[in-house]
Scaffold this motif. Sequence first.
Motif, mmCIF file in Angstrom:
data_model
loop_
_atom_site.group_PDB
_atom_site.id
_atom_site.type_symbol
_atom_site.label_atom_id
_atom_site.label_comp_id
_atom_site.label_asym_id
_atom_site.label_seq_id
_atom_site.Cartn_x
_atom_site.Cartn_y
_atom_site.Cartn_z
ATOM 1 N N LYS A 1 0.704 -1.178 -0.250
ATOM 2 C CA LYS A 1 0.013 0.186 0.085
ATOM 3 C C LYS A 1 0.725 1.322 -0.015
ATOM 4 N N GLU A 2 1.917 1.375 0.786
ATOM 5 C CA GLU A 2 2.695 2.590 0.787
ATOM 6 C C GLU A 2 3.340 2.738 -0.475
ATOM 7 N N ILE B 1 1.023 3.870 -3.113
ATOM 8 C CA ILE B 1 0.828 5.471 -2.837
ATOM 9 C C ILE B 1 1.961 6.551 -3.187
ATOM 10 N N GLN C 1 -2.374 15.730 5.959
ATOM 11 C CA GLN C 1 -1.030 14.995 6.099
ATOM 12 C C GLN C 1 0.211 15.667 5.999
ATOM 13 N N TYR D 1 3.103 14.931 4.894
ATOM 14 C CA TYR D 1 3.883 14.756 3.843
ATOM 15 C C TYR D 1 3.142 14.275 2.684
ATOM 16 N N ALA E 1 2.982 11.825 0.447
ATOM 17 C CA ALA E 1 2.532 10.534 0.363
ATOM 18 C C ALA E 1 1.932 10.007 1.550
ATOM 19 N N GLY E 2 1.678 10.793 2.626
ATOM 20 C CA GLY E 2 1.194 10.344 3.866
ATOM 21 C C GLY E 2 1.979 10.928 5.124
ATOM 22 N N ASP E 3 2.196 9.938 6.174
ATOM 23 C CA ASP E 3 2.661 10.336 7.308
ATOM 24 C C ASP E 3 4.368 10.489 7.350
ATOM 25 N N SER E 4 4.983 9.828 6.396
ATOM 26 C CA SER E 4 6.359 9.856 6.389
ATOM 27 C C SER E 4 7.113 10.552 5.316
ATOM 28 N N SER F 1 9.342 11.073 1.978
ATOM 29 C CA SER F 1 9.383 9.914 0.934
ATOM 30 C C SER F 1 9.904 10.357 -0.193
#
Length: 207
Positions: free
Chosen positions: A90-91, A94, A155, A157, A159-162, A164
Amino acid sequence: MKVYDFKGFPNPARVRIAIAEKGLTSRVEFVQVDLPGGAHRTPEFLAKNPSGAVPVLELDDGTTISECTAITEYLDHLDGEPTLTGRTGKERAIIHMMQRRTEVELMDALGTYFHHATPGLGEKIELYQNREWGERSLKRGIAGLHYLNQVLSGQPYLAGDSFSMVDITAFAGLSLADFLKIEVPETLTNLKDWRARVGARPSVAAA
């Protein structure tokens, strides 16, 4: 490993940031390619990358890898943290989705504007220009800034919480915007806050 690039240009900066994030700088030899002088069009360089673009990663066994996303994928799977391309399916999906959107709607759009609606790399390199297409691409790039600002509303970032490789790409895109004197609208506060946080990372200063 060797990286053929031209320091200060946005795509080479993407790979330099990824290398610094992974702690691999000491394992890489950087080789400058004189883009304004046309060195990327020589038979020797085209043998490494037929598209004539930088950066290119050359491994110790002679394998060459071009395209920033592919190079980052390789570097990310060597060792170390952080993970720039995702851990789970999933990561990864995305990240690759947002990577493609960021490339098309920001990097490629502003790059097309640079090469077609400005002097670009000079008349000896820019053998064909379509100013109308360049101006349309600028509008697409500005729309891309608004899109990224919207993504960042929910969010930290892109692409989410981290952090990348998407964030690396977008940061390089904003650096290109600076070079082209394209201002980020003051209303895009999410994007501005994100840029300040990313800009404070040691890898960005190292690149």
